[in-house]
Design a protein around this motif. Structure first.
Motif, PDB file in Angstrom:
ATOM      1  N   ALA A 108       4.791  17.312   9.294  1.00  0.00           N
ATOM      2  CA  ALA A 108       3.478  16.680   9.113  1.00  0.00           C
ATOM      3  C   ALA A 108       3.415  15.836   7.845  1.00  0.00           C
ATOM      4  CB  ALA A 108       2.389  17.745   9.097  1.00  0.00           C
ATOM      5  N   GLU A 109       4.190  16.186   6.828  1.00  0.00           N
ATOM      6  CA  GLU A 109       4.157  15.473   5.544  1.00  0.00           C
ATOM      7  C   GLU A 109       5.060  14.248   5.524  1.00  0.00           C
ATOM      8  OE1 GLU A 109       5.712  18.720   5.598  1.00  0.00           O
ATOM      9  OE2 GLU A 109       3.711  19.507   5.886  1.00  0.00           O
ATOM     10  N   THR A 110       5.654  13.875   6.654  1.00  0.00           N
ATOM     11  CA  THR A 110       6.559  12.727   6.714  1.00  0.00           C
ATOM     12  C   THR A 110       5.851  11.476   6.201  1.00  0.00           C
ATOM     13  OG1 THR A 110       7.759  13.651   8.585  1.00  0.00           O
ATOM     14  CG2 THR A 110       7.937  11.275   8.261  1.00  0.00           C
ATOM     15  N   GLU A 111       6.548  10.736   5.358  1.00  0.00           N
ATOM     16  CA  GLU A 111       5.971   9.510   4.797  1.00  0.00           C
ATOM     17  C   GLU A 111       6.668   8.297   5.400  1.00  0.00           C
ATOM     18  OE1 GLU A 111       5.587   7.216   0.534  1.00  0.00           O
ATOM     19  OE2 GLU A 111       5.493   9.399   0.552  1.00  0.00           O
ATOM     20  N   ILE A 112       5.875   7.353   5.870  1.00  0.00           N
ATOM     21  CA  ILE A 112       6.423   6.084   6.359  1.00  0.00           C
ATOM     22  C   ILE A 112       6.633   5.191   5.145  1.00  0.00           C
ATOM     23  CG2 ILE A 112       6.001   4.061   7.794  1.00  0.00           C
ATOM     24  CD1 ILE A 112       4.285   5.923   9.593  1.00  0.00           C
ATOM     25  N   LEU A 113       7.848   4.677   5.009  1.00  0.00           N
ATOM     26  CA  LEU A 113       8.176   3.858   3.848  1.00  0.00           C
ATOM     27  C   LEU A 113       7.405   2.547   3.850  1.00  0.00           C
ATOM     28  CD1 LEU A 113      12.022   4.366   3.784  1.00  0.00           C
ATOM     29  CD2 LEU A 113      10.376   5.249   2.146  1.00  0.00           C
ATOM     30  N   ASP A 114       6.930   2.192   2.697  1.00  0.00           N
ATOM     31  CA  ASP A 114       6.278   0.900   2.489  1.00  0.00           C
ATOM     32  C   ASP A 114       7.278   0.029   1.731  1.00  0.00           C
ATOM     33  OD1 ASP A 114       4.838  -1.292   1.628  1.00  0.00           O
ATOM     34  OD2 ASP A 114       3.186  -0.124   0.798  1.00  0.00           O
ATOM     35  N   PRO A 115       7.860  -0.975   2.399  1.00  0.00           N
ATOM     36  CA  PRO A 115       8.894  -1.788   1.742  1.00  0.00           C
ATOM     37  C   PRO A 115       8.440  -2.441   0.433  1.00  0.00           C
ATOM     38  CG  PRO A 115       8.825  -2.254   4.093  1.00  0.00           C
ATOM     39  CD  PRO A 115       7.642  -1.374   3.785  1.00  0.00           C
ATOM     40  N   SER A 116       7.152  -2.649   0.264  1.00  0.00           N
ATOM     41  CA  SER A 116       6.677  -3.296  -0.962  1.00  0.00           C
ATOM     42  C   SER A 116       6.703  -2.364  -2.171  1.00  0.00           C
ATOM     43  CB  SER A 116       5.255  -3.830  -0.761  1.00  0.00           C
ATOM     44  OG  SER A 116       4.333  -2.764  -0.646  1.00  0.00           O
ATOM     45  N   ARG A 117       6.925  -1.073  -1.949  1.00  0.00           N
ATOM     46  CA  ARG A 117       6.947  -0.144  -3.090  1.00  0.00           C
ATOM     47  C   ARG A 117       8.222   0.697  -3.154  1.00  0.00           C
ATOM     48  NH1 ARG A 117       5.722   4.918  -3.115  1.00  0.00           N
ATOM     49  NH2 ARG A 117       5.400   5.997  -1.166  1.00  0.00           N
ATOM     50  N   LEU A 118       9.310   0.159  -2.659  1.00  0.00           N
ATOM     51  CA  LEU A 118      10.568   0.902  -2.658  1.00  0.00           C
ATOM     52  C   LEU A 118      10.986   1.326  -4.064  1.00  0.00           C
ATOM     53  CD1 LEU A 118      12.664  -1.014   0.014  1.00  0.00           C
ATOM     54  CD2 LEU A 118      11.418   1.140   0.273  1.00  0.00           C
ATOM     55  N   GLU A 119      10.693   0.494  -5.064  1.00  0.00           N
ATOM     56  CA  GLU A 119      11.113   0.828  -6.427  1.00  0.00           C
ATOM     57  C   GLU A 119      10.346   2.010  -7.008  1.00  0.00           C
ATOM     58  OE1 GLU A 119       7.730  -1.934  -6.558  1.00  0.00           O
ATOM     59  OE2 GLU A 119       9.647  -2.107  -5.552  1.00  0.00           O
ATOM     60  N   THR A 120       9.272   2.446  -6.355  1.00  0.00           N
ATOM     61  CA  THR A 120       8.492   3.585  -6.854  1.00  0.00           C
ATOM     62  C   THR A 120       8.895   4.902  -6.203  1.00  0.00           C
ATOM     63  OG1 THR A 120       6.718   3.388  -5.223  1.00  0.00           O
ATOM     64  CG2 THR A 120       6.520   2.049  -7.226  1.00  0.00           C
ATOM     65  N   LEU A 121       9.821   4.865  -5.256  1.00  0.00           N
ATOM     66  CA  LEU A 121      10.207   6.085  -4.559  1.00  0.00           C
ATOM     67  C   LEU A 121      11.000   7.012  -5.478  1.00  0.00           C
ATOM     68  CD1 LEU A 121      11.104   4.458  -1.162  1.00  0.00           C
ATOM     69  CD2 LEU A 121       9.121   5.885  -1.690  1.00  0.00           C
ATOM     70  N   PRO A 122      10.965   8.308  -5.219  1.00  0.00           N
ATOM     71  CA  PRO A 122      11.561   9.281  -6.149  1.00  0.00           C
ATOM     72  C   PRO A 122      13.035   9.059  -6.432  1.00  0.00           C
ATOM     73  CG  PRO A 122      10.356  10.408  -4.376  1.00  0.00           C
ATOM     74  CD  PRO A 122      10.342   8.943  -4.084  1.00  0.00           C
ATOM     75  N   TRP A 123      13.771   8.511  -5.499  1.00  0.00           N
ATOM     76  CA  TRP A 123      15.208   8.333  -5.692  1.00  0.00           C
ATOM     77  C   TRP A 123      15.566   6.900  -6.093  1.00  0.00           C
ATOM     78  CZ3 TRP A 123      12.971   8.796  -0.853  1.00  0.00           C
ATOM     79  CH2 TRP A 123      13.046   7.676  -0.076  1.00  0.00           C
TER      80      TRP A 123
END
Length: 88
Positions: free
Chosen positions: A68-83
């Motif tokens: 249920a917690e699956t997150e759809i990636l937003d390509p405009s904010r890839l640099e903010t992702l945890p990894w």
């Protein structure tokens, strides 16, 4: 497969628990296994590429076995992702 789960569990013993799982594809041969795989690592967050779909009905991701917690990636904010800092 059981073998791939064992290999990941061996890596966990060396590096700690799986924190993130990434499904960067909409290809059915990848996404059919992503939900069950993610369920084996309940403390990990699953991120998926945008545009996921199902046929013949377009169902919500949890109906397809994704957590249920699956997150759809937003390509405009890839640099903010945890990894992000771990990627070139």
């Amino acid at each position: 497969t059981a073998e791939s789960l064992r290999m990941v569990q061996d890596l966990e013993s060396q590096h700690g628990p799986v924190r993130w799982i990434l499904l960067p594809s909409k290809a059915v041969e990848h996404k059919v296994l992503a939900g069950p795989f993610a369920q084996q690592f309940p403390s990990a967050k699953l991120f998926v590429a945008p545009g996921q779909f199902s046929i013949p009905l377009d169902l919500p991701l949890p109906f397809l076995g994704f957590p249920a917690e699956t997150e759809i990636l937003d390509p405009s904010r890839l640099e903010t992702l945890p990894w992000a800092a771990d990627c070139d």
